[in-house]
Design an enzyme around this catalytic site. Sequence first.
Site, PDB file in Angstrom:
ATOM      1  N   ASP A   1       0.846  -1.041   0.280  1.00  0.00           N
ATOM      2  CA  ASP A   1       0.360  -0.028   0.283  1.00  0.00           C
ATOM      3  C   ASP A   1       0.826   1.790  -0.220  1.00  0.00           C
ATOM      4  OD1 ASP A   1      -1.941   1.813   0.570  1.00  0.00           O
ATOM      5  OD2 ASP A   1      -2.553   1.328   2.574  1.00  0.00           O
TER       6      ASP A   1
ATOM      7  N   ASP B   1      -2.272   5.371  -5.407  1.00  0.00           N
ATOM      8  CA  ASP B   1      -2.902   5.022  -4.650  1.00  0.00           C
ATOM      9  C   ASP B   1      -2.440   3.547  -4.683  1.00  0.00           C
ATOM     10  OD1 ASP B   1      -3.368   3.367  -2.316  1.00  0.00           O
ATOM     11  OD2 ASP B   1      -5.751   5.036  -2.069  1.00  0.00           O
TER      12      ASP B   1
END
Length: 385
Positions: free
Chosen positions: A87, A273
């Site tokens: 992430d 992201d």
Amino acid sequence: MKWLVVLGLVALSECLVRVPLMKVKSMREKLEENGMLKEYLENQAKFLSNDQKKDMTSQSLRNYLDLAYVGLISIGTPPQTFKVMFDTGSADLWVPSFFCITSSCYKHRRFNHKNSSTLKLPPEPISIVKIRYGSGIVMGMLVNDTLKIRDLLNINQAFVLTTWEDQAFGYFVPFDGTLGLAYPDLAKAGGTPVFDNLWKKGLISQNLFAFYLTSKRKRGSMLMLGGVDHSYYHGELRWVPVTKQRFWQVALDSISVNGIVIACYEGCQAILDTGSSVVNGPFEGVLLIQNIIHAQPSLCDKYIIDCKTIAHLPDIVFVIGGVNYPIPARSYIRRVAFGSCVSTFSSFRDRMFSSNTWILGDVFLRLYFSVYDRANNRVGLATAI
């Protein structure tokens, strides 16, 4: 000069570690299939409302509804394997523990501390770490153990063993834990983040990593640690500086359709992201895009589009560093159950970000190979193969 470029690309690809990523159904898709999305969104709205008065600086960039890619790591001796989200929107590593008795933990693989000979527990009294996300909260204790990512063996890595997980991390979440790749300033648990440890210990040859995301094959996606394989993209990498060293945040020049600027008129910010399958933005800008592509509001914050119109809808162009990065309709429209289609543009549900920030998830990153260069604090983008 051409040979220098080729040699540079070869150098970047040497000694890199390739971590296969699996494309999975997002939590949103699973909730939709089980008729539970409306209830979840209502509960999440209550959580966010109750959270308004709390310190939002402790919150990482994460709403797990739209996560799409996960990979495998192992922790402990002998190794225990976990499915995690790599992430770029957070910086902590956590997995569920046998100490955790909430229903969310029972739905996933839990780390058995008794089975690891290399685990180092913190001295008593043990303090509890709380990590707050857009979807909920995880709590646990900071411990150390051996972490393995493919052939990389990272001894004495700090991570959180959760003792409590909010219901948002339950059955429909397609991972056991997260491995954050954002800047250390975003880490909330303490200890050195994973990627920083890999570099400081000399386990990778370049202080950077890269993502190749694809929807064509479930196992075709890849995280590259310590180098770049140039065979995964066309043309040259275009570099832009990181504007704020927390998220992987860069300057966004504008957003346009058919050559006309429709949002981000005087410049704004974009965050890359890897943990999201949508493009998030300010309400006004996203609503304008929905109107342009003739998306109609529906239940559960969805915007419905006539699937027959996909071939006729315009590209949405994000201009970064003076370079156009178009997202065509075939990428920003997703086919869902019962033959309908929805827009993958979404406005923020909370006030975590200012009105000039956009978040580019895998709708964007499937089109553009991305490199995250910590050594030079910059991001590289090129057209993915």
